[in-house]
Design a protein around this motif. Structure first.
Motif, short mmCIF file in Angstrom:
data_model
loop_
_atom_site.label_atom_id
_atom_site.label_comp_id
_atom_site.label_asym_id
_atom_site.label_seq_id
_atom_site.Cartn_x
_atom_site.Cartn_y
_atom_site.Cartn_z
N ALA A 1 7.95 8.24 -4.29
CA ALA A 1 8.61 6.94 -4.37
C ALA A 1 8.42 6.20 -3.04
CB ALA A 1 10.09 7.12 -4.69
N GLN A 2 8.07 4.94 -3.11
CA GLN A 2 7.76 4.18 -1.91
C GLN A 2 8.47 2.83 -1.96
OE1 GLN A 2 3.50 4.00 -2.28
NE2 GLN A 2 3.55 2.52 -3.93
N HIS A 3 8.68 2.26 -0.80
CA HIS A 3 9.25 0.93 -0.74
C HIS A 3 8.33 -0.05 -1.46
CE1 HIS A 3 10.37 -2.99 1.15
NE2 HIS A 3 11.58 -2.48 1.00
N SER A 4 8.92 -1.06 -2.06
CA SER A 4 8.15 -1.97 -2.91
C SER A 4 7.05 -2.71 -2.15
CB SER A 4 9.09 -2.99 -3.57
OG SER A 4 9.82 -3.69 -2.58
N GLN A 5 7.16 -2.80 -0.83
CA GLN A 5 6.14 -3.49 -0.05
C GLN A 5 5.09 -2.53 0.52
OE1 GLN A 5 6.14 -6.84 -0.11
NE2 GLN A 5 7.88 -6.52 -1.47
N ALA A 6 5.22 -1.25 0.24
CA ALA A 6 4.30 -0.25 0.80
C ALA A 6 3.30 0.21 -0.24
CB ALA A 6 5.09 0.95 1.33
N ASP A 7 2.15 0.64 0.23
CA ASP A 7 1.15 1.25 -0.63
C ASP A 7 0.67 2.52 0.06
OD1 ASP A 7 -0.81 1.98 -2.39
OD2 ASP A 7 -2.18 0.34 -1.91
N THR B 1 -1.48 3.83 -10.77
CA THR B 1 -0.39 4.34 -9.93
C THR B 1 -0.50 5.81 -9.56
OG1 THR B 1 0.96 4.91 -11.87
CG2 THR B 1 1.24 2.69 -10.95
N ASN C 1 5.31 5.17 -7.23
CA ASN C 1 6.09 4.11 -7.86
C ASN C 1 7.04 3.50 -6.85
OD1 ASN C 1 5.54 6.28 -10.16
ND2 ASN C 1 5.59 4.25 -11.07
N PRO C 2 7.19 2.20 -6.88
CA PRO C 2 8.01 1.53 -5.87
C PRO C 2 9.50 1.65 -6.14
CG PRO C 2 7.10 -0.08 -7.37
CD PRO C 2 6.49 1.23 -7.75
N SER D 1 12.69 -0.64 -5.51
CA SER D 1 13.10 -1.99 -5.11
C SER D 1 14.45 -1.92 -4.41
CB SER D 1 13.16 -2.91 -6.32
OG SER D 1 14.10 -2.43 -7.26
N PRO E 1 12.68 -0.08 4.07
CA PRO E 1 11.29 0.19 4.44
C PRO E 1 11.19 1.43 5.32
CG PRO E 1 11.85 -2.13 4.78
CD PRO E 1 13.13 -1.41 4.49
#
Length: 223
Positions: free
Chosen positions: A118-124, A141, A156-157, A159, A163
């Motif tokens: 799981a990652q922050h929505s602004q991270a890839d 994904t 998956n982000p 939200s 960060p």
């Protein structure tokens, strides 16, 4: 030349299970698989030749894991589209061969493990993990071991999360008829139920020190 038996197109897990002769098989997070217990390594290896014959006949590319205790035959997802239609005929042929060799099917042993990053929505973070693990991107994904030996990763982000704070948990994909037993065993071993709102598709559990594990059966039933 006879009519092609390879089939075409894609089917769902529910469609796979509706086919004749596939009762030994279950659909996990990485595709249909069957486990046949054996009495020795040579006993298990006896299934290799029939698997190869069926694979060539039906145009399926299986993975086979031969151990002294069992032989595992998988029809891995090679496309995010789903299960190849030819998988049903291949699976039925393998089960018939296993029965002739007196290899015992044990669907309760079928499973696959995935790691949910799981990652922050602004991270890839997928490029980092594919580089570090030598994995390939899969779909939009996910990431997979090129030889399908390691667990599949899903990215998956989250939200509204902070960060630079990563969260990771395990996805354990088991047959639909084994999921509740696995959940109960994990709870009896000190786990905690976090969320069962999506059961029986999946249960979210936490270990005694709060690591996350999802026990999921939806891959075995989706239509």
């Amino acid at each position: 030349m006879g009519e092609s038996t390879s089939g075409s197109g894609w089917i769902s897990a529910a469609e796979f299970h509706r086919a004749a002769g596939v009762s030994d098989w279950r659909v996990t997070g990485t595709g249909p698989q069957a486990v046949f217990t054996s009495t020795s390594l040579s006993h298990a290896a006896g299934l290799l030749a029939p698997v190869i014959t069926a694979a060539e006949r039906f145009g399926v590319l299986p993975d086979v894991d031969v151990r002294p205790e069992a032989v595992v035959v998988r029809i891995p997802y090679r496309s995010p589209e789903g299960i190849p239609a030819a998988a049903t005929a291949f699976a039925a042929a393998v089960s018939r061969a296993a029965a002739q060799l007196q290899l015992t099917p044990d669907p309760s042993l079928a499973q696959s493990i995935g790691i949910y990053v799981a990652q922050h929505s602004q991270a890839d973070v997928r490029p980092f993990f594919t580089a570090a693990l030598g994995y390939d991107a899969f779909g939009d994904t996910d990431a997979v071991d090129p030889l399908r030996c390691g667990p599949q990763l899903a990215f998956n982000p989250i939200s509204g999360d902070s960060p630079a704070r990563g969260r990771t948990h395990f996805d354990v994909f088991v047959p639909a008829d084994q999921a509740r037993t696995r959940v109960d065993a994990a709870l009896a071993a000190g786990g905690r139920l976090v969320d069962d709102a999506h059961a029986p598709a999946w249960w979210s559990l936490a270990s005694p020190d709060n690591h996350g594990v999802d026990i999921a059966s939806w891959t075995d039933t989706f239509d």
